[in-house]
Design a protein around this motif. Structure first.
Motif, PDB file in Angstrom:
ATOM      1  N   LYS A 400       0.838  -1.216   0.000  1.00 12.99           N
ATOM      2  CA  LYS A 400       0.000   0.000   0.000  1.00 12.99           C
ATOM      3  C   LYS A 400       0.868   1.258   0.000  1.00 12.99           C
ATOM      4  O   LYS A 400       0.598   2.212  -0.756  1.00 12.99           O
ATOM      5  N   GLU A 403       2.318   1.797  -3.459  1.00 13.89           N
ATOM      6  CA  GLU A 403       1.332   2.385  -4.383  1.00 13.89           C
ATOM      7  C   GLU A 403       1.170   3.883  -4.120  1.00 13.89           C
ATOM      8  O   GLU A 403       1.039   4.676  -5.066  1.00 13.89           O
ATOM      9  N   ASP A 404       1.186   4.270  -2.837  1.00 13.76           N
ATOM     10  CA  ASP A 404       1.052   5.693  -2.513  1.00 13.76           C
ATOM     11  C   ASP A 404       2.264   6.479  -3.013  1.00 13.76           C
ATOM     12  O   ASP A 404       2.121   7.613  -3.502  1.00 13.76           O
ATOM     13  N   THR A 407       2.017   7.153  -6.690  1.00 16.07           N
ATOM     14  CA  THR A 407       1.041   8.186  -7.079  1.00 16.07           C
ATOM     15  C   THR A 407       1.500   9.591  -6.705  1.00 16.07           C
ATOM     16  O   THR A 407       0.896  10.578  -7.123  1.00 16.07           O
ATOM     17  N   ASN A 408       2.589   9.671  -5.939  1.00 18.09           N
ATOM     18  CA  ASN A 408       3.121  10.969  -5.532  1.00 18.09           C
ATOM     19  C   ASN A 408       3.907  11.562  -6.703  1.00 18.09           C
ATOM     20  O   ASN A 408       4.824  10.957  -7.245  1.00 18.09           O
TER      21      ASN A 408
END
Length: 1402
Positions: A400, A403-404, A407-408
């Protein structure tokens, strides 16, 4: 020992050697008795000395051994070839187990067997007569009965009769009997026994005793008894018991004569508690003889326990009706049961396998090691499941966070790409680790944000772990409500290994059916379930564990390991396992639900028999399975009849064929089996697997010993590809010897010919060297394993798919020349030769990858040394421990025995200290001396790198040893691996001022080139990691790749080249100002090196080349820059990685220019120098400082106390009073340095007391040097340290005959081609090629300036002596004034001078 035996030995022998565990070793020679310690190497030395040096033509030697039979073969086998040609009688008294003694069965000309005192009396006389008349060795084995009285004195023959009989010269000088001429040896035995029978008159000596019931003509069953005298208590008619009194020689005609022609069954009962192979030597002799009969009788073996005293009717009926392969009667008494370890020792076999398979990925979730942290609850399976669940949740959190981060928008492209690749491959075993490591390295350089900090905290989850809960089956009896239910219903990716320990023989007394757990687990339909037995099928166990690890979900593996306690022997476990698997009590199977998705059968039955309960379960289609499947698909082997099975098999075959057509590749699956010692054959096999898979073929691979004949017997699906190299004298490699032995045995059975492998398809490729054994009579050894394999497979009915191909190391590209041709034909045979290959082959894993992935030399060493399950380390760690000064080894004297018994190798470790310039204080010496006794094998070894090393250190003492060395203000860094290897310098005892300057330079260079990793201090000295790895290690000189290979530096001080400076990668020749007695600079040399690969002429030794002169202030910078050039320009191919190849590839001028460019200045012109020798200056000398020096000769550098010299005790006593230093030489000797006048007489007295004053040593012995080789060096192919002194004894005699006692001839020997003792620059050099065989070199320079030339590719000891005898005589008669032996053999044409490395092989 029997009184009669001892009496006869004393009476007829010139020399008697008595051995027993209670009494010391006693040698009786005429009236002289000498005591030794209980049997060890002293016995071997005594035997050799007695047999070689004493005049025994008029008599014989007797060795009388009581209750030491277990250790005797270890002592006698290495000497068998030598001792068998001497008139030696070996009387061995055995009480229980004959298996150890019968290891000598095939090594000596005669073996007589006595089972009562009277037979022992007669056979002692007979053995003595045979030894005297044939001049060959005789073994007499006496099975002692503690309850039997000794021979009555009135029954014994008188002394005069015995002496007349034994010493009578009948036939002694008529014919020399060859050792392998069984018929001639048999006639000699018959003649001797006939004469003795005539002398005794009251009884007749026969080769076989016999008892039978009924008429002899009606005999249908024959029982041979080898061991205790079991009397016949049989009333059944037609049974004959035969008691052999001799087992060697034993011609087939003698067996045919004693076994009645009507005998339909033959049983062989032997008093062998254990035997490493399937059939014993006597069993094979009987088979060989009786297979000539038509029809051939049924022949079976059995075990005769010590407690068995008679053979009864019930025993005969048991033999006739039993289906066991080897029935045991009676039992043995355990005299020394092993102590119980903390963890059941047999369970370690599974744990060790898991660790080796999954390496750092292996997570033992309920390990006992967790108990200190979590208490006894830690081993509870349900608690372990909770731990696994927590770890998996942490990994999900890492996903998780990843994935974060992706996306940054602030995440840079490179990190984004790596994270994306990891997410795609996070469940891939290999790629998750690879991308994870790259991400971790990248994160070290990223600007830290809170989310990246969270990612770093979870970095250990990047690699996909392999979670295992390993428990005893007792925890899951209540399978409906136990932790097993929670594991299966969890759906987690966790593996549970349930070890079932109930013995098959005791199964009726146990109502629990633990192996029904598998049926319960299969009901879930979503779990991988399998049943394994490591002692039945090792390969199947590996396959199951790998499949379980790859399965995406829970897996249950039932492991069979029958043992009642830790006292249960491995052999008993093996027998129980085989019985349980073969009977169907423990079926081997696999249930893989993932195969159902692919349309394949999920259930695979891997054993020939199957448990009825399992069949019933699958047949009735359990209710819970119905819930999982709307249309259950059950294995037709279990539920269907024969007709249905055939129809279904045809349908499946048609479907598989259609599938292959769709994929355009119609070819059978390929199984590649390899046997490899050096790794070349294994690399070829693995490369072939990769290329086959790229072409769409179904390819698998295994070592040859992992496959059994039974697995191949009914093989009709795979095509089997065999790739084998050649070891030693035409022998199979280590990991193929078990298979070859089984194959040879199968080929010797007539019924197997053309039938055993009728379904097998195969092809063979062999690797060998046609020049390895250059004599015409040795040509049969070339590629012998592959030739025999090809021939015997065909003999047993296998179908040859492709003709045998042989790779020759002498071809232009070595074995690759023929391999390329062979591989092309393989693709053509399988119809994929036209397949266009666009996919790139993955690079093979090499040592370079291991170094980079080691995290600056850490690897998994810390975990490995704390692992108590095995005495060794993980396969990837030994290459790394060399950098820490540690070498993993095993005792090669017992390697085959351990492998035959399925045991772990006898692992131990060698530790080497760092001593730049080879110097230590007396205080340090005493600490190291104590360390060798406490942790090592009690000896120390001075190395050719001018330091000390310790052998025989067990893994559990490794860390303590390193810490003790560091407490002595020493360490073990920078002595091995691909870094600077303990820089050496001249010991020069007479030039104290110069030595001080040179030694200081050594220290500075060593410090500059020291590896900077903190791994050494973390692992061995318990220093904490810097900021928990937040600050990464940095190697300013070596980088994370380190050097391509080892790097050696030496500093010589003319006129003595005692360091052999020309053999080093980097050398300095000291230039001294005679007026000021100061060092003004150094001539710099590069490119020396001795190592070669036998058979690979792309490798060669090289003497270093001078590139110029530097000042003392520049010397350290020169060392650094030369090292950097080698790091950056060195070829990292295995055989071309040393600096010598870099110099030759770049060219000396270009190499010099690159070094100068990095230095920022040019070298000055080299200064003149002059060397006169490369030996040590033995004896007393006085230095410029007025102190005294004594150079001690220590043969081959081994510091130990022997019968003749107390080397270790002497040096310990000196260290207690010495106030100076100890210096080591690269010739493996010791200088007691800086002795004050007040201490001179004390040290002289100690040296004299322990016979260490160099008195009486010949010039040849003082000039000799040998490496360690057997039994510890893993590279050794022949003896060296243990053999060279014996060879020197014999060559010394030649020198004495020619008046050369004091003349120096430099003679050096190594057990392989690595050249540790620098034989390639010796006047006489030997490189080990195989046991007892060496490459011989001549003509090296007298002071190490010139390479020696290959004189003979292969010589044995008789060849060596035959060559040197006339050559040394020629040298003594025709040498010029002051001419050295190496110069003489060149001048007189024995060999040409080698002026360049390229001429070495020509």
């Amino acid at each position: 020992m029997s009184l009669a035996v001892s009496r006869i030995a004393q009476l007829v022998s010139q020399v008697v050697i008595n051995v027993s565990p209670q009494n010391p070793l006693k040698v009786h020679y005429d009236a002289l008795n000498v005591d030794f310690v209980c049997p060890d190497e002293d016995l071997a030395a005594t035997l050799r000395c007695v047999c070689q040096k004493l005049e025994i033509d008029s008599g014989i030697v007797s060795l009388v051994v009581s209750n030491c039979a277990d250790i005797l073969p270890r002592i006698l086998l290495p000497l068998a070839g030598e001792l068998s040609h001497f008139p030696l009688v070996i009387h061995i008294e055995v009480e229980q187990d004959l298996s150890s003694v019968f290891l000598l069965h095939s090594s000596f000309p005669f073996l007589l067997l006595s089972v009562n005192p009277l037979e022992a009396h007669d056979n002692s006389i007979l053995a003595s007569s045979l030894a005297h008349s044939s001049r060959q060795a005789v073994i007499h084995v006496y099975c002692r009965d503690r309850n039997a009285a000794d021979v009555d004195i009135h029954v014994m023959l008188g002394e005069k009769f015995i002496l007349d009989y034994v010493l009578k010269d009948t036939g002694r000088n008529e014919v020399v009997i060859a050792e392998d001429d069984a018929e001639a040896l048999w006639r000699a035995y018959k003649d001797a026994s006939s004469r003795l029978s005539h002398l005794i008159s009251t009884r007749t000596l026969q080769p076989f005793g016999s008892q039978y019931s009924g008429q002899k003509s009606d005999v249908h069953t024959v029982i041979f008894i080898i061991g205790n005298h079991c009397i016949s208590d049989i009333s059944l008619a037609g049974v004959q018991i035969i008691y052999p009194k001799i087992t060697v020689p034993l011609p087939s005609s003698s067996i045919l004569e004693v076994v009645p022609s009507r005998a339909a069954r033959v049983f062989i009962l032997e008093q062998f508690r254990k035997w490493p192979t399937k059939w014993t030597p006597f069993h094979l002799e009987v088979v060989r003889a009786l297979q000539q009969r038509n029809p051939t009788p049924i022949i079976r073996g059995g075990i005769l326990g010590y407690s068995k005293t008679s053979i009864t009717d019930s025993d005969v009926e048991m033999l006739l009706n039993s289906t066991e392969e080897r029935v045991q009667f009676g039992s043995f008494v355990d005299s020394n049961p092993p102590a119980s370890p903390l963890i059941p020792k047999h369970e370690l076999s599974y744990l060790k396998l898991l660790e080796n398979l999954f390496d750092v990925r292996f997570q033992h979730s309920n390990s006992p090691d967790l108990t200190p942290l979590h208490g006894h609850l830690a081993t509870n399976p349900e608690f372990a499941l909770g731990r696994v669940r927590g770890q998996l949740e942490e990994r999900a959190r890492l996903v998780k966070i990843t994935e974060d981060v992706m996306t940054n928008s602030s995440t840079n492209n490179e990190l984004h790409s790596l994270l994306s690749e990891w997410l795609i491959h996070k469940d891939n075993v290999l790629r998750s680790r690879t991308f994870g490591e790259e991400i971790i390295q990248r994160l070290e350089h990223e600007i830290r944000s809170p989310i990246l900090h969270q990612m770093i905290a979870l970095k250990h989850h990047f690699t996909l772990p392999s979670h295992w809960i390993v428990v005893s089956s007792s925890w899951s009896y209540d399978i409906g409500s136990s932790g097993l239910h929670h594991v299966l219903s969890s759906g987690l990716r966790v593996n549970i290994l349930i070890i079932h320990t109930t013995s098959y023989m005791l199964r009726q007394s146990n109502d629990h059916r633990q192996h029904d757990i598998g049926l319960y687990a299969m009901n879930y339909g979503s779990a991988y379930v399998a049943s394994v037995a490591i002692y039945s099928s090792y390969a199947h166990t590996i396959q199951v564990l790998v499949e379980a690890d790859l399965f995406d979900g829970p897996s249950v593996v039932l492991a069979y390991l029958p043992n009642q306690s830790d006292q249960t022997s491995a052999m008993d476990v093996l027998k129980e396992t085989k019985l349980a698997v073969d009977s169907g009590y423990w079926p081997l199977y696999r249930w893989n639900p993932s195969k159902d998705i692919e349309g394949e059968e999920p259930f695979s039955l891997d054993s020939d028999s199957i448990n009825n309960n399992l069949a019933e379960f699958l047949d009735r289609q359990n209710h819970l399975s119905q819930l999982v499947r709307s249309k259950p698909a059950l294995n037709t082997e279990i539920t269907g009849n024969l007709g249905y099975s055939l129809k279904e098999a045809r349908r499946l075959k048609a479907q598989k064929t259609y599938s292959r057509l769709l994929h355009t590749v119609e070819a059978p699956p390929i199984r590649i089996l390899y046997a490899s010692d050096g790794g070349t054959a294994e690399k070829m096999a693995k490369r072939l697997v990769i290329r086959g898979k790229i072409r769409g073929l179904d390819v698998s691979i295994a070592a040859l010993d992992l496959i059994s004949l039974d697995a191949l017997k009914d093989e009709d699906e795979h095509v089997n590809v065999f790739i084998t190299s050649t070891a030693g004298q035409g022998e199979p490699p280590q990991n193929g010897r078990k298979f070859f032995k089984s194959l040879n045995t199968a080929a010797s059975i007539v019924e197997n010919k053309a039938t055993l492998f009728s379904k097998l398809r195969y092809l063979v490729f062999g690797l060998g060297d046609s020049h390895y054994w250059p004599r015409d009579e040795d040509a049969r050894y070339y590629n012998r394993p592959s030739k025999e394999l090809d021939y015997k497979l065909a003999l047993l009915g296998a179908q040859r798919v492709l003709d045998l191909h042989l790779g020759d190391a002498q071809d232009a590209d070595g074995p690759e020349t023929q391999y390329k041709v062979w591989e092309a034909q393989i693709w053509k045979v399988f119809g994929v030769d036209t397949v266009e290959v666009s996919e790139k082959e993955p690079d093979p894993i090499t040592l370079e990858h291991v170094k980079v992935a080691s995290n600056f030399l850490r690897g998994t060493i810390a975990e490995g040394i704390s692992d108590v399950c095995t005495g060794g380390l993980a396969p990837s760690d030994p290459p790394l421990t060399k950098y820490h000064g540690i070498w993993q080894q095993d005792d090669r004297d017992v390697r085959e025995e351990h492998q035959a018994q399925g045991l772990d190798l006898a692992y131990n470790f060698m530790v080497r200290t760092r001593m730049p310039g080879g110097s230590c204080t007396p205080v340090q010496w005493l600490k190291l001396d104590r360390l060798s006794d406490e942790y090592g094998n009690g000896t120390m070894k001075i190395t050719t790198r001018q330091t000390l090393q310790f052998h025989g250190i067990l893994k559990r003492f490794l860390k303590k040893s390193i810490q003790d060395i560091n407490r002595a203000l020493l360490d073990t860094l920078e002595v091995g691996g691909d870094v600077n290897s303990n820089i050496v310098c001249s010991s020069i005892p007479t030039m104290s001022e110069i030595h001080a300057q040179v030694h200081s330079c050594c220290m500075e260079i060593s410090e500059r080139l020291m590896p900077r990793t903190t791994a050494y201090h973390e692992i061995w000295l318990d220093e904490k990691m810097v900021a928990g790895h937040a600050v990464k290690d940095y190697e300013p000189i070596y980088s994370e790749w380190y050097l391509p290979r080892k790097f050696k530096i030496a500093i010589a001080v003319p006129p003595t080249n005692d360091v052999d400076v020309f053999t080093n990668d980097l050398g300095y020749i000291t230039i001294v100002d005679d007026r000021s007695r100061n060092v003004i600079g150094y001539n710099v040399l590069v490119g020396g090196g001795m190592g070669t690969t036998l058979g690979n002429q792309k490798t060669y030794p090289r003497v270093a080349s001078i590139i110029g002169f530097c000042t003392p202030e520049q010397a350290v910078d020169v060392a650094e820059k030369v090292t950097l050039v080698q790091r950056d320009y060195g070829d990292r191919i295995e055989y071309a990685a040393r600096l010598k190849y870099t110099v030759d590839r770049m060219g000396l001028d270009e190499f010099k220019a690159e070094v100068e460019r990095r230095l920022g200045f040019s070298f000055q012109a080299a200064h003149p120098y002059h060397f006169t020798q490369n030996l040590d200056q033995y004896g007393w000398s006085t230095g410029e400082n007025g102190k005294h020096y004594f150079t001690v000769f220590i043969e081959n550098g081994r510091i130990q106390d022997t019968q003749n010299k107390g080397v270790k005790t002497c040096l310990r006593e000196i260290a207690k009073i010495h106030k100076g230093t100890f210096r080591f030489t690269t010739n493996q000797h010791l200088v007691i340095a800086e002795i004050g006048v007040d201490n001179l007489s004390n040290i002289e007295n100690i040296l004299s007391r322990y016979n260490m004053d160099n008195q009486g040593l010949s010039g040849l012995r003082l000039s000799s040097s040998a490496c360690v080789a057997f039994p510890t060096c893993g590279l050794a192919m022949a003896e060296s340290e243990r053999y060279l002194p014996l060879l020197i004894d014999k060559v010394e005699m030649i020198c004495e005959e020619n008046g050369l006692h004091n003349d120096s001839i430099v003679i050096r020997m190594t057990g392989c081609s690595a050249g540790c003792t620098r034989p390639n620059v010796a006047e006489i050099g030997f490189l080990g090629k195989a046991p007892g065989a060496y490459m011989m070199l001549l003509g090296g320079g007298a002071f190490g300036q010139r390479l020696a030339k290959v004189y003979r590719e292969n010589v044995t000891e008789p060849d060596i002596l035959a060559i040197l005898r006339p050559m040394i005589k020629h040298y003594a008669l025709d040498r010029l004034e002051g001419e050295r032996f190496g110069d003489f053999v060149i001048r007189t044409g024995y060999v040409p001078a080698v002026t360049s490395s390229q001429e070495y092989w020509k």
